[in-house]
Design a protein around this motif. Sequence first.
Motif, PDB file in Angstrom:
ATOM      1  N   GLY A 188     -21.458 -19.123  -4.500  1.00 10.37           N
ATOM      2  CA  GLY A 188     -21.890 -20.507  -4.055  1.00 10.37           C
ATOM      3  C   GLY A 188     -22.960 -20.404  -3.066  1.00 10.37           C
ATOM      4  N   ASN A 189     -23.468 -19.335  -2.772  1.00 11.26           N
ATOM      5  CA  ASN A 189     -24.218 -19.099  -1.501  1.00 11.26           C
ATOM      6  C   ASN A 189     -25.689 -18.982  -2.093  1.00 11.26           C
ATOM      7  OD1 ASN A 189     -25.926 -18.287   0.333  1.00 11.26           O
ATOM      8  ND2 ASN A 189     -24.318 -17.004   1.387  1.00 11.26           N
ATOM      9  N   ALA A 190     -26.422 -20.456  -1.915  1.00 13.19           N
ATOM     10  CA  ALA A 190     -27.787 -20.856  -2.575  1.00 13.19           C
ATOM     11  C   ALA A 190     -28.922 -20.041  -2.147  1.00 13.19           C
ATOM     12  CB  ALA A 190     -28.008 -22.264  -2.339  1.00 13.19           C
ATOM     13  N   ARG A 191     -28.545 -19.007  -0.949  1.00 12.32           N
ATOM     14  CA  ARG A 191     -29.676 -18.212  -0.334  1.00 12.32           C
ATOM     15  C   ARG A 191     -30.079 -17.037  -1.399  1.00 12.32           C
ATOM     16  NH1 ARG A 191     -27.355 -16.718   5.234  1.00 12.32           N
ATOM     17  NH2 ARG A 191     -25.495 -16.070   4.022  1.00 12.32           N
ATOM     18  N   PHE A 192     -29.103 -16.782  -2.377  1.00  9.69           N
ATOM     19  CA  PHE A 192     -29.105 -15.509  -2.997  1.00  9.69           C
ATOM     20  C   PHE A 192     -29.222 -16.119  -4.625  1.00  9.69           C
ATOM     21  CE2 PHE A 192     -26.609 -14.496   0.534  1.00  9.69           C
ATOM     22  CZ  PHE A 192     -27.533 -14.066   1.313  1.00  9.69           C
ATOM     23  N   SER A 193     -29.804 -15.259  -5.552  1.00  9.33           N
ATOM     24  CA  SER A 193     -29.918 -15.406  -6.740  1.00  9.33           C
ATOM     25  C   SER A 193     -29.300 -14.160  -7.367  1.00  9.33           C
ATOM     26  CB  SER A 193     -31.283 -15.727  -7.448  1.00  9.33           C
ATOM     27  OG  SER A 193     -31.365 -15.777  -8.782  1.00  9.33           O
ATOM     28  N   ASP A 194     -28.807 -14.108  -8.689  1.00 11.05           N
ATOM     29  CA  ASP A 194     -28.525 -12.898  -9.430  1.00 11.05           C
ATOM     30  C   ASP A 194     -29.584 -12.766 -10.657  1.00 11.05           C
ATOM     31  OD1 ASP A 194     -27.951 -15.130 -11.003  1.00 11.05           O
ATOM     32  OD2 ASP A 194     -25.677 -14.244 -11.422  1.00 11.05           O
ATOM     33  N   VAL A 195     -30.517 -13.534 -10.493  1.00 10.41           N
ATOM     34  CA  VAL A 195     -31.702 -13.267 -11.533  1.00 10.41           C
ATOM     35  C   VAL A 195     -33.102 -13.049 -10.609  1.00 10.41           C
ATOM     36  CG1 VAL A 195     -32.988 -14.176 -13.477  1.00 10.41           C
ATOM     37  CG2 VAL A 195     -30.626 -14.637 -13.258  1.00 10.41           C
ATOM     38  N   VAL A 196     -33.625 -11.964 -10.915  1.00 13.14           N
ATOM     39  CA  VAL A 196     -34.828 -11.694  -9.999  1.00 13.14           C
ATOM     40  C   VAL A 196     -36.139 -11.659 -11.104  1.00 13.14           C
ATOM     41  CG1 VAL A 196     -36.006  -9.824  -8.757  1.00 13.14           C
ATOM     42  CG2 VAL A 196     -33.546 -10.564  -8.241  1.00 13.14           C
ATOM     43  N   LEU A 197     -36.931 -12.356 -11.025  1.00 15.96           N
ATOM     44  CA  LEU A 197     -38.130 -12.138 -11.803  1.00 15.96           C
ATOM     45  C   LEU A 197     -39.408 -11.325 -11.397  1.00 15.96           C
ATOM     46  CD1 LEU A 197     -39.906 -13.325 -14.225  1.00 15.96           C
ATOM     47  CD2 LEU A 197     -40.528 -14.984 -12.923  1.00 15.96           C
ATOM     48  N   ILE A 198     -39.914 -10.615 -12.042  1.00 17.92           N
ATOM     49  CA  ILE A 198     -40.768  -9.807 -11.335  1.00 17.92           C
ATOM     50  C   ILE A 198     -42.241  -9.884 -12.284  1.00 17.92           C
ATOM     51  CG2 ILE A 198     -41.759  -7.287 -11.071  1.00 17.92           C
ATOM     52  CD1 ILE A 198     -38.961  -6.451 -10.511  1.00 17.92           C
ATOM     53  N   VAL A 199     -43.199 -10.188 -11.813  1.00 14.57           N
ATOM     54  CA  VAL A 199     -44.380 -10.488 -12.674  1.00 14.57           C
ATOM     55  C   VAL A 199     -45.456  -9.532 -12.214  1.00 14.57           C
ATOM     56  CG1 VAL A 199     -46.273 -12.117 -12.990  1.00 14.57           C
ATOM     57  CG2 VAL A 199     -43.949 -13.045 -12.379  1.00 14.57           C
ATOM     58  N   HIS A 231     -20.309   2.895  -6.227  1.00 13.05           N
ATOM     59  CA  HIS A 231     -19.299   1.856  -6.389  1.00 13.05           C
ATOM     60  C   HIS A 231     -19.687   0.528  -6.560  1.00 13.05           C
ATOM     61  CE1 HIS A 231     -19.643   1.392  -1.852  1.00 13.05           C
ATOM     62  NE2 HIS A 231     -19.279   0.316  -1.987  1.00 13.05           N
ATOM     63  N   LEU A 232     -21.223   0.117  -6.075  1.00 12.14           N
ATOM     64  CA  LEU A 232     -21.778  -1.207  -6.359  1.00 12.14           C
ATOM     65  C   LEU A 232     -22.424  -1.260  -7.569  1.00 12.14           C
ATOM     66  CD1 LEU A 232     -22.745  -1.873  -2.241  1.00 12.14           C
ATOM     67  CD2 LEU A 232     -20.730  -2.753  -3.615  1.00 12.14           C
ATOM     68  N   MET A 233     -22.658  -0.318  -8.338  1.00 13.32           N
ATOM     69  CA  MET A 233     -23.269  -0.327  -9.477  1.00 13.32           C
ATOM     70  C   MET A 233     -22.862  -1.421 -10.485  1.00 13.32           C
ATOM     71  SD  MET A 233     -26.513   1.003  -8.979  1.00 13.32           S
ATOM     72  CE  MET A 233     -27.073   0.801 -10.733  1.00 13.32           C
ATOM     73  N   PRO A 234     -21.549  -1.347 -10.989  1.00 14.48           N
ATOM     74  CA  PRO A 234     -21.039  -2.228 -11.547  1.00 14.48           C
ATOM     75  C   PRO A 234     -21.340  -3.847 -11.167  1.00 14.48           C
ATOM     76  CG  PRO A 234     -19.445  -0.717 -11.186  1.00 14.48           C
ATOM     77  CD  PRO A 234     -20.640  -0.503 -10.314  1.00 14.48           C
ATOM     78  N   LEU A 235     -21.263  -4.124 -10.157  1.00 18.68           N
ATOM     79  CA  LEU A 235     -21.671  -5.348  -9.655  1.00 18.68           C
ATOM     80  C   LEU A 235     -23.007  -5.819  -9.711  1.00 18.68           C
ATOM     81  CD1 LEU A 235     -19.523  -5.682  -6.292  1.00 18.68           C
ATOM     82  CD2 LEU A 235     -19.059  -6.622  -8.200  1.00 18.68           C
ATOM     83  N   LEU A 236     -24.179  -4.756  -9.410  1.00 19.37           N
ATOM     84  CA  LEU A 236     -25.403  -5.136  -9.667  1.00 19.37           C
ATOM     85  C   LEU A 236     -25.775  -5.152 -10.972  1.00 19.37           C
ATOM     86  CD1 LEU A 236     -28.185  -4.715  -8.128  1.00 19.37           C
ATOM     87  CD2 LEU A 236     -28.384  -2.437  -8.982  1.00 19.37           C
ATOM     88  N   ARG A 237     -25.004  -4.699 -12.059  1.00 21.68           N
ATOM     89  CA  ARG A 237     -25.172  -4.995 -13.474  1.00 21.68           C
ATOM     90  C   ARG A 237     -24.813  -6.117 -13.793  1.00 21.68           C
ATOM     91  NH1 ARG A 237     -24.262   0.762 -13.846  1.00 21.68           N
ATOM     92  NH2 ARG A 237     -22.006   0.501 -14.149  1.00 21.68           N
ATOM     93  N   GLN A 238     -24.254  -7.034 -12.991  1.00 24.66           N
ATOM     94  CA  GLN A 238     -23.896  -8.479 -13.338  1.00 24.66           C
ATOM     95  C   GLN A 238     -25.035  -9.481 -12.978  1.00 24.66           C
ATOM     96  OE1 GLN A 238     -20.270  -9.892 -11.624  1.00 24.66           O
ATOM     97  NE2 GLN A 238     -19.179  -7.997 -11.584  1.00 24.66           N
ATOM     98  N   GLY A 239     -26.203  -8.781 -12.682  1.00 21.89           N
ATOM     99  CA  GLY A 239     -27.300  -9.591 -12.363  1.00 21.89           C
ATOM    100  C   GLY A 239     -28.451  -9.123 -13.316  1.00 21.89           C
ATOM    101  N   ARG A 240     -29.484  -9.626 -13.283  1.00 20.24           N
ATOM    102  CA  ARG A 240     -30.773  -9.592 -14.280  1.00 20.24           C
ATOM    103  C   ARG A 240     -31.982  -9.310 -13.498  1.00 20.24           C
ATOM    104  NH1 ARG A 240     -31.032 -14.046 -18.780  1.00 20.24           N
ATOM    105  NH2 ARG A 240     -32.359 -12.556 -19.447  1.00 20.24           N
ATOM    106  N   VAL A 241     -32.700  -8.534 -13.899  1.00 20.93           N
ATOM    107  CA  VAL A 241     -34.056  -8.181 -13.209  1.00 20.93           C
ATOM    108  C   VAL A 241     -35.108  -8.357 -14.519  1.00 20.93           C
ATOM    109  CG1 VAL A 241     -35.631  -6.833 -12.357  1.00 20.93           C
ATOM    110  CG2 VAL A 241     -33.362  -6.648 -11.434  1.00 20.93           C
ATOM    111  N   LEU A 242     -35.782  -9.446 -14.553  1.00 18.30           N
ATOM    112  CA  LEU A 242     -36.837  -9.731 -15.625  1.00 18.30           C
ATOM    113  C   LEU A 242     -38.138  -9.386 -15.143  1.00 18.30           C
ATOM    114  CD1 LEU A 242     -35.263 -13.291 -16.533  1.00 18.30           C
ATOM    115  CD2 LEU A 242     -34.821 -11.192 -17.282  1.00 18.30           C
ATOM    116  N   THR A 243     -38.824  -8.589 -16.084  1.00 21.00           N
ATOM    117  CA  THR A 243     -40.125  -8.184 -15.738  1.00 21.00           C
ATOM    118  C   THR A 243     -41.287  -8.788 -16.748  1.00 21.00           C
ATOM    119  OG1 THR A 243     -39.380  -6.043 -14.821  1.00 21.00           O
ATOM    120  CG2 THR A 243     -41.755  -6.149 -15.168  1.00 21.00           C
ATOM    121  N   MET A 244     -42.040  -9.433 -16.500  1.00 23.93           N
ATOM    122  CA  MET A 244     -43.149  -9.749 -17.406  1.00 23.93           C
ATOM    123  C   MET A 244     -44.541  -9.908 -16.954  1.00 23.93           C
ATOM    124  SD  MET A 244     -42.150 -13.902 -17.586  1.00 23.93           S
ATOM    125  CE  MET A 244     -40.448 -13.539 -18.012  1.00 23.93           C
ATOM    126  N   ASN A 245     -45.395 -10.020 -17.711  1.00 21.75           N
ATOM    127  CA  ASN A 245     -46.911 -10.263 -17.387  1.00 21.75           C
ATOM    128  C   ASN A 245     -47.253 -11.533 -17.082  1.00 21.75           C
ATOM    129  OD1 ASN A 245     -47.019  -7.613 -20.014  1.00 21.75           O
ATOM    130  ND2 ASN A 245     -47.475  -7.213 -17.604  1.00 21.75           N
TER     131      ASN A 245
END
Length: 245
Positions: A188-199, A231-245
């Motif tokens: 519920g914390n709006a300061r963070f996102s579990d989806v990261v976009l890299i351009v 031990h935090l890697m399973p939690l990290l894999r619940q997020g997504r990092v999208l890379t695009m041009n």
Amino acid sequence: MQSYEVPTPILNSPFHPPGEYWYIREGEAPERRGGRRRSVVFPPRDQRREWDLSDGVLNPSADYPGGYELTLVNLIRERLDAWREQGWPGVTRTTLELLQWWRRDGRDKRLFFAQIEAAETVIFLKEARPDFLQGIAVPVDEPSSQQKENGIRAFSRYACKMATGAGKTTVMGMIAAWSILNKVNSRGNARFSDVVLIVCPNVTIRRRLAELDPEAGEGSLYRMRDLVPTHLMPLLRQGRVLTMN
């Protein structure tokens, strides 16, 4: 020796805050000074429009004629130092664990001070206790009237300006991990996102940045650069990092 040449160009360790710098002005002998150089910017030689100084972000530099002190940058640096010295008050448990992990003694793959400071700065602006943020107002990017009509809203842009070779990809990984792990632990914390976009600019760089995908597991930058505990890697894999041009 030319007036701008110095006998010892490198004064500081990459793993510690800057403690000395060369003060150089045309026509004068270089002066070795203690402390950290204030952040200063010079206008381009072919500048056609004068910079607007009304918002207080820039002020004429007393030390460098023709230069402008980045007042906001220097203020953030000062507050960040004080915040760090007090143990990063205001941060979440997840953030505290990451900050301590990045700075812990005995790391095989030590992070540069510039890398840690860059990530810390973004974290500071989002999580620091309110008293540390008093008087700090990062200007918002306002869209044009036409863009507003198309539904585009103003947004905040935090830029980490780093030199070539300073390890910017690692900083991207640090910030991505910080955002994703905090969101997973507090949906519920709006300061963070579990989806990261890299351009990025081209296909070659996009392929290189594949190491920022949490699904790469032990082959990801998070493990190869020791940015996230196992031990935090399973939690990290619940997020997504999208890379695009």
